[in-house]
Design a protein around this motif. Structure first.
Motif, short mmCIF file in Angstrom:
data_model
loop_
_atom_site.label_atom_id
_atom_site.label_comp_id
_atom_site.label_asym_id
_atom_site.label_seq_id
_atom_site.Cartn_x
_atom_site.Cartn_y
_atom_site.Cartn_z
N LEU A 261 -1.94 5.13 0.88
CA LEU A 261 -2.53 4.27 0.86
C LEU A 261 -4.36 4.05 0.44
O LEU A 261 -5.06 3.58 0.08
CB LEU A 261 -1.88 3.91 2.14
CG LEU A 261 -1.05 3.17 2.44
CD1 LEU A 261 -0.50 2.13 3.18
CD2 LEU A 261 -0.45 2.10 1.31
N LYS A 262 -4.88 5.56 0.46
CA LYS A 262 -6.04 5.72 0.54
C LYS A 262 -6.74 5.54 -1.29
O LYS A 262 -7.90 5.00 -1.44
CB LYS A 262 -6.79 6.66 1.15
CG LYS A 262 -7.12 7.54 2.45
CD LYS A 262 -7.45 7.78 3.07
CE LYS A 262 -7.37 8.44 4.53
NZ LYS A 262 -7.74 9.78 5.11
N GLU A 263 -5.97 6.01 -1.72
CA GLU A 263 -5.49 6.33 -3.26
C GLU A 263 -5.71 4.91 -3.65
O GLU A 263 -4.65 3.70 -3.48
CB GLU A 263 -4.80 6.89 -4.10
CG GLU A 263 -5.00 9.11 -3.66
CD GLU A 263 -5.52 9.62 -3.59
OE1 GLU A 263 -6.36 9.02 -4.69
OE2 GLU A 263 -6.47 9.57 -2.61
N SER A 264 -6.98 4.38 -4.96
CA SER A 264 -6.68 3.47 -5.61
C SER A 264 -5.89 2.36 -6.28
O SER A 264 -5.93 1.53 -5.96
CB SER A 264 -8.54 2.72 -5.41
OG SER A 264 -8.52 3.74 -7.29
N GLY A 265 -4.99 3.48 -6.62
CA GLY A 265 -4.36 3.31 -7.82
C GLY A 265 -2.70 2.45 -7.52
O GLY A 265 -1.73 1.70 -8.06
N ILE A 266 -2.81 3.15 -5.78
CA ILE A 266 -1.53 3.45 -5.07
C ILE A 266 -1.48 0.95 -4.55
O ILE A 266 -2.63 0.81 -3.91
CB ILE A 266 -1.21 3.54 -3.57
CG1 ILE A 266 -0.94 4.87 -4.71
CG2 ILE A 266 -0.25 3.12 -2.74
CD1 ILE A 266 -0.92 6.23 -3.06
N LYS A 267 -1.04 0.59 -4.77
CA LYS A 267 -1.42 -1.09 -5.43
C LYS A 267 -0.43 -1.13 -3.45
O LYS A 267 -0.60 -2.39 -3.28
CB LYS A 267 -0.92 -1.66 -5.72
CG LYS A 267 -1.91 -1.15 -7.37
CD LYS A 267 -3.04 -1.46 -7.14
CE LYS A 267 -4.44 -1.17 -8.07
NZ LYS A 267 -6.00 -1.95 -7.18
N SER A 268 0.82 -1.00 -3.13
CA SER A 268 1.86 -0.86 -1.93
C SER A 268 2.95 -0.26 -1.18
O SER A 268 2.24 1.23 -2.36
CB SER A 268 2.83 -2.97 -2.93
OG SER A 268 3.63 -2.37 -3.84
N LEU A 269 2.64 -0.66 0.06
CA LEU A 269 4.19 0.56 -0.28
C LEU A 269 5.32 -0.14 0.39
O LEU A 269 5.54 -1.15 1.61
CB LEU A 269 3.72 1.23 0.95
CG LEU A 269 4.34 2.60 1.31
CD1 LEU A 269 5.22 3.49 0.73
CD2 LEU A 269 2.98 2.48 3.21
#
Length: 336
Positions: free
Chosen positions: A189-197
């Motif tokens: 989730l630290k990666e900016s490209g990941i928007k949701s989980l």
């Protein structure tokens, strides 16, 4: 001409005849289980899955000629002997903590640095194939194994993660390990490209993780295993619940499949088995619904397979189905 009804080619994933250069999808085997906190042996899973995979019959009820998706497995990303050396260090750290003692700081540093090096190597390898326009999937290893692939994809895409798992894996660290299997989603989730989980099948978690779900700057949607079952008993169909799960996902989806998300009878030797979980066909239906909704699977991993032929057999079938569905969502295969 390739005959999908013939005996599979031994030593080739699913017995397929394709090589890396011609493949649409490349599997990266990550032989990593340094930080496991309970059962070990998942580092051996990629080899066992490769062995079992050639025994699969290749037709699928819902997908046309899935064997036409060209797939191949890359040479080892992680050398098993290095994994064992650092696993020994990790065991000593865990034993010290369990005895109420402080572990040796240099040993903890060695383990964390080795894991970081492994993830960087995986990221570089994944990026090299992504740059060639290939799809990439990771076969673990423990659940920390796909971090490199996730990082590589997040540098090129915006996407949400669909996580099938018994655990949230949202600890900031665990047992002092920055790259613990229990921290994969915290790190991702630290990666900016990941928007949701979106997490499905959760049935084992701690207060720290529960608080992060509430406080996270990015949406985290948790579908607890117990709640899914209770809703089912209350008359809410599994079909409706799966539709609600899929509605939380963005257009691009990365699938992270921890084998302990399934009922433990399907994966008894997984690293941290927990009672409950999805049945095989329930998991397949969820994945197929994602693709039928028009969403695109841009990558995936299957991790925490136990060092056992039955676990590897089930994992190979999950991997084959996930690969085929990834092919459909990227226009390389079609539904029947």
């Amino acid at each position: 001409m390739y005959n999908p009804s013939a005996v599979g080619k031994k030593g080739s994933i699913f017995g397929l005849p394709y090589n890396l250069e011609e493949s649409d999808l490349v599997f990266l085997p990550v032989h990593l289980d340094v930080t496991v906190s309970y059962g070990q042996g998942t580092s051996k899973a990629p080899d066992l899955i490769l062995e079992e995979s050639s025994q699969l019959d290749l037709s699928l009820l819902s997908i046309n000629k899935p064997w036409e998706l060209k797939m191949a497995m890359y040479d080892r990303v992680v050398v098993a002997s290095q994994n064992e050396i650092h696993r020994g260090r990790a065991i000593n750290i865990i034993k010290a903590l369990e005895a109420g003692k402080e572990p040796e700081e240099d040993q903890l540093t060695f383990v964390n640095e080795y894991c970081e090096t492994t993830h960087l190597k995986t990221e570089e390898t994944a990026a090299s194939f992504l740059d060639l326009g290939k799809l990439v999937g990771v076969i673990g290893g423990d659940h920390s194994s796909p971090l490199g692939l996730i990082r590589a994809l997040a540098k090129k895409n915006e996407f949400g993660i669909l996580q099938i798992d018994a655990h949230m894996d949202l600890r900031a660290s665990y047992e002092g390990f920055t790259y613990s299997h229990a921290s994969i989603m915290y790190n991702a989730l630290k990666e900016s490209g990941i928007k949701s989980l979106t997490q499905v099948g959760i049935r084992d978690y701690c207060e720290e993780e529960d608080a992060l779900v509430t406080d996270s700057a990015k949406p985290i949607h948790v579908f607890f295993d117990e709640h899914i079952y209770n809703q089912y008993l209350d008359g809410v169909s599994l079909k409706e619940q799966i539709s609600n799960i899929v509605d939380t996902l963005p257009k691009n989806v990365y699938v992270s499949f921890d084998m302990d998300g399934l009922d433990p009878s399907l994966c008894p030797k997984t690293g941290t088995p927990v009672p409950g979980g999805l049945q095989f066909n329930q998991a397949v239906y969820l994945l197929e619904t994602v693709v039928r909704s028009g969403r695109k699977i841009i990558g995936f991993d299957v991790c925490e397979t136990g060092a056992d032929s039955w676990d590897a057999n089930v994992a190979a079938r999950i991997i084959y189905r996930l690969a085929a569905l990834t092919g459909v969502s990227n226009g390389l295969l079609s539904f029947r």
